[in-house]
Design a protein around this motif. Structure first.
Motif, PDB file in Angstrom:
ATOM      1  N   TYR A  34      -4.596   1.962  30.906  1.00 31.64           N
ATOM      2  CA  TYR A  34      -5.303   2.204  32.175  1.00 31.64           C
ATOM      3  C   TYR A  34      -4.598   1.552  33.352  1.00 31.64           C
ATOM      4  O   TYR A  34      -5.076   1.623  34.486  1.00 31.64           O
ATOM      5  CB  TYR A  34      -6.754   1.707  32.083  1.00 31.64           C
ATOM      6  N   CYS A  35      -3.458   0.921  33.091  1.00 31.28           N
ATOM      7  CA  CYS A  35      -2.773   0.140  34.128  1.00 31.28           C
ATOM      8  C   CYS A  35      -1.290   0.490  34.204  1.00 31.28           C
ATOM      9  O   CYS A  35      -0.804   0.948  35.235  1.00 31.28           O
ATOM     10  CB  CYS A  35      -2.971  -1.342  33.819  1.00 31.28           C
ATOM     11  N   MET A  36      -0.572   0.293  33.093  1.00 28.87           N
ATOM     12  CA  MET A  36       0.895   0.423  33.102  1.00 28.87           C
ATOM     13  C   MET A  36       1.367   1.652  32.352  1.00 28.87           C
ATOM     14  O   MET A  36       0.699   2.117  31.436  1.00 28.87           O
ATOM     15  CB  MET A  36       1.513  -0.787  32.393  1.00 28.87           C
ATOM     16  N   PRO A  37       2.571   2.109  32.664  1.00 31.80           N
ATOM     17  CA  PRO A  37       3.191   3.124  31.803  1.00 31.80           C
ATOM     18  C   PRO A  37       3.834   2.423  30.603  1.00 31.80           C
ATOM     19  O   PRO A  37       4.042   1.211  30.640  1.00 31.80           O
ATOM     20  CB  PRO A  37       4.264   3.727  32.711  1.00 31.80           C
ATOM     21  N   LEU A  38       4.176   3.183  29.549  1.00 32.47           N
ATOM     22  CA  LEU A  38       4.845   2.572  28.392  1.00 32.47           C
ATOM     23  C   LEU A  38       6.281   2.197  28.743  1.00 32.47           C
ATOM     24  O   LEU A  38       6.769   1.134  28.404  1.00 32.47           O
ATOM     25  CB  LEU A  38       4.840   3.535  27.208  1.00 32.47           C
ATOM     26  N   GLU A  39       6.942   3.114  29.428  1.00 35.32           N
ATOM     27  CA  GLU A  39       8.323   2.856  29.870  1.00 35.32           C
ATOM     28  C   GLU A  39       8.258   2.427  31.318  1.00 35.32           C
ATOM     29  O   GLU A  39       7.751   3.178  32.157  1.00 35.32           O
ATOM     30  CB  GLU A  39       9.151   4.149  29.787  1.00 35.32           C
ATOM     31  N   VAL A  40       8.779   1.245  31.600  1.00 37.29           N
ATOM     32  CA  VAL A  40       8.558   0.733  32.947  1.00 37.29           C
ATOM     33  C   VAL A  40       9.808   0.041  33.487  1.00 37.29           C
ATOM     34  O   VAL A  40      10.535  -0.610  32.748  1.00 37.29           O
ATOM     35  CB  VAL A  40       7.299  -0.190  32.956  1.00 37.29           C
ATOM     36  N   PHE A  41      10.064   0.254  34.783  1.00 40.71           N
ATOM     37  CA  PHE A  41      11.167  -0.431  35.469  1.00 40.71           C
ATOM     38  C   PHE A  41      10.560  -1.446  36.409  1.00 40.71           C
ATOM     39  O   PHE A  41       9.783  -1.079  37.294  1.00 40.71           O
ATOM     40  CB  PHE A  41      12.029   0.567  36.244  1.00 40.71           C
ATOM     41  N   PHE A  42      10.896  -2.709  36.194  1.00 45.02           N
ATOM     42  CA  PHE A  42      10.308  -3.756  37.026  1.00 45.02           C
ATOM     43  C   PHE A  42      11.177  -4.032  38.244  1.00 45.02           C
ATOM     44  O   PHE A  42      12.363  -3.717  38.268  1.00 45.02           O
ATOM     45  CB  PHE A  42      10.146  -5.037  36.197  1.00 45.02           C
ATOM     46  N   LYS A  43      10.565  -4.650  39.226  1.00 44.06           N
ATOM     47  CA  LYS A  43      11.292  -5.064  40.430  1.00 44.06           C
ATOM     48  C   LYS A  43      12.327  -6.120  40.066  1.00 44.06           C
ATOM     49  O   LYS A  43      12.078  -6.958  39.177  1.00 44.06           O
ATOM     50  CB  LYS A  43      10.322  -5.709  41.428  1.00 44.06           C
ATOM     51  N   ALA A  44      13.446  -6.107  40.785  1.00 43.27           N
ATOM     52  CA  ALA A  44      14.447  -7.173  40.600  1.00 43.27           C
ATOM     53  C   ALA A  44      13.831  -8.487  41.076  1.00 43.27           C
ATOM     54  O   ALA A  44      13.010  -8.499  42.000  1.00 43.27           O
ATOM     55  CB  ALA A  44      15.690  -6.859  41.423  1.00 43.27           C
ATOM     56  N   ARG A  45      14.257  -9.567  40.442  1.00 42.26           N
ATOM     57  CA  ARG A  45      13.738 -10.889  40.774  1.00 42.26           C
ATOM     58  C   ARG A  45      13.870 -11.199  42.278  1.00 42.26           C
ATOM     59  O   ARG A  45      12.974 -11.777  42.896  1.00 42.26           O
ATOM     60  CB  ARG A  45      14.497 -11.920  39.930  1.00 42.26           C
ATOM     61  N   SER A  46      14.992 -10.744  42.855  1.00 40.50           N
ATOM     62  CA  SER A  46      15.260 -11.042  44.274  1.00 40.50           C
ATOM     63  C   SER A  46      14.253 -10.350  45.197  1.00 40.50           C
ATOM     64  O   SER A  46      14.105 -10.734  46.355  1.00 40.50           O
ATOM     65  CB  SER A  46      16.674 -10.597  44.643  1.00 40.50           C
ATOM     66  N   GLU A  47      13.585  -9.323  44.691  1.00 41.23           N
ATOM     67  CA  GLU A  47      12.598  -8.620  45.525  1.00 41.23           C
ATOM     68  C   GLU A  47      11.259  -9.356  45.575  1.00 41.23           C
ATOM     69  O   GLU A  47      10.430  -9.104  46.440  1.00 41.23           O
ATOM     70  CB  GLU A  47      12.366  -7.212  44.988  1.00 41.23           C
ATOM     71  N   LEU A  48      11.033 -10.225  44.588  1.00 44.08           N
ATOM     72  CA  LEU A  48       9.742 -10.935  44.539  1.00 44.08           C
ATOM     73  C   LEU A  48       9.760 -12.121  45.490  1.00 44.08           C
ATOM     74  O   LEU A  48      10.789 -12.795  45.642  1.00 44.08           O
ATOM     75  CB  LEU A  48       9.468 -11.448  43.117  1.00 44.08           C
ATOM     76  N   LEU A  49       8.620 -12.411  46.080  1.00 45.89           N
ATOM     77  CA  LEU A  49       8.534 -13.608  46.915  1.00 45.89           C
ATOM     78  C   LEU A  49       8.766 -14.839  46.051  1.00 45.89           C
ATOM     79  O   LEU A  49       8.312 -14.900  44.903  1.00 45.89           O
ATOM     80  CB  LEU A  49       7.157 -13.716  47.572  1.00 45.89           C
TER      81      LEU A  49
END
Ligand code: SAM
Ligand code: SF4
Length: 340
Positions: A40-55
């Motif tokens: 109900y939240c995530m897809p099975l195959e997922v691309f996460f944000k690069a670390r540098s994009e996170l605050l």
């Protein structure tokens, strides 16, 4: 969105929108990563944000300090799964030290709680919500699409030993998926004295499988609980901003609550704002616009620039999410990318 240079300076009552709603709660997502894959939240195959994009933690703390100057009083850390971000207790400590911020809370799936509960408590975490949809290991694995029930249960036990007394359990209700989990979960929470809250399924699943017929409403869930566990009596609402309606078992002991954003929207008393892990302010889970705090933070903007951005975000808040109306637009981001 740009900062409006004409917005007046800041004060503790700036976060009032055009419908008179004052905003005192900020949900801060620290990551889009997660160690589960709830359908109900995530897809099975997922691309996460690069670390540098996170605050960074420093950027988050600076933003929260500015928001607190404007009237934010409580912060809840979320994700993705917040405990997968390294050294989360450090961030909790930084936030807990902000003057005038009353409370730092956390929403977690609990998988890493046993290892981290003591450090979180020491750092000043005031409240803990643990998401748990089933107390059956196989059903847990089917819903979360990864195993882990034992670790969650251990996490709950350790958290209690570390001094988190008022533990809350959140469970999502989905027609055709979670009906059989309701009664065992209610009995477990009653026995363990956990405050259980059922949340209606919202159109924020990455796979876009949501439709109105898949929403198992709070009143339907309540009927199932009452049929098995006995009558429930409403508890008078205390905190106006709380979206949940809580009930007490009539035969004594135990609270069970219902958060019904689809069947009983509570937009008229919403006091929440959000900061995504990549530094975007949102005025609603269902916002289709974001206000870029990261650009201000990394573009040598001042604290007043950040404050103006947040004030503008609040001023643009719509009256309601509009689920079920023809005007409703699904946001481009799913729940794990926003922060629930
Ligand atoms: N990973 C942590 C957790 O699961 O508690 C924190 C993030 S999670 C996105 C926060 C909450 O959002 C959880 O209680 C989860 O059950 C809920 N949630 C996720 N997707 C949802 C949806 N489509 N509708 C309603 N609640 C949802
Ligand atoms: Fe992960 Fe929480 Fe989303 Fe489940 S609800 S996939 S635990 S972020």
């Amino acid at each position: 969105m740009d900062v409006d240079p004409h917005t007046p300076p800041t004060s503790a009552t700036q976060l009032v929108d055009s419908f008179g709603r004052q905003h005192t709660d900020l949900r801060v997502s620290v990551t889009d990563r997660c160690n589960l894959r709830c359908g109900y939240c995530m897809p099975l195959e997922v691309f996460f944000k690069a670390r540098s994009e996170l605050l960074t933690y420093e950027e988050i703390t600076r933003t929260v300090a500015v928001a607190t100057r404007l009237g934010i009083r409580t912060v809840r850390l979320t994700g993705g799964e917040p405990l997968v971000r390294a050294e989360l207790a450090e961030l909790v400590g930084q936030l807990a030290a902000i003057p005038d911020l009353d409370e730092v809370a956390l929403t977690t799936n609990g998988l890493l709680l046993a290892e981290q509960a003591a450090a979180l408590a020491r750092a000043g975490l005031a409240r803990l919500n643990v998401s748990l949809d089933s107390v059956d290991p196989q059903r847990f694995g089917q819903i979360a699409r990864r195993p882990g029930l034992e670790r969650v249960l251990e996490g709950l036990a350790v958290a209690r030993r570390c001094g988190f007394r008022k533990l809350r359990i959140n469970a999502v209700s989905i027609r055709g998926l979670t009906e059989a989990e309701i009664v065992p979960l209610a009995r477990f929470c009653r026995e363990q004295q956990f405050h259980l809250r059922f949340i209606e399924f919202m159109p924020l699943d990455a796979d876009a499988g949501w439709d109105e017929s898949s929403v198992l409403t709070g009143s339907e869930v309540r009927a199932i609980v009452e049929a098995a566990c006995g009558p429930l009596e409403p508890v008078p609402a205390g905190d106006r901003g709380q979206p949940a309606v809580d009930y007490r078992y009539a035969d004594g002991g135990g609270l069970v609550g219902f958060i019904d954003p689809v069947s009983q929207p509570f937009c008229n008393r919403c006091d929440r704002l959000r900061l995504t892990a990549d530094g975007q302010f949102r005025n609603c889970l269902f916002s289709t616009t974001e206000w870029d705090a990261r650009a201000v933070l990394r573009g040598s903007g001042s604290d007043d620039d950040l404050a103006r951005l947040l004030v503008n975000c609040v001023r643009a808040k719509r009256a309601a999410h509009g689920i079920g109306t023809t005007a409703f637009q699904r946001p481009a981001r799913a729940m794990y990318q926003i922060g629930g």
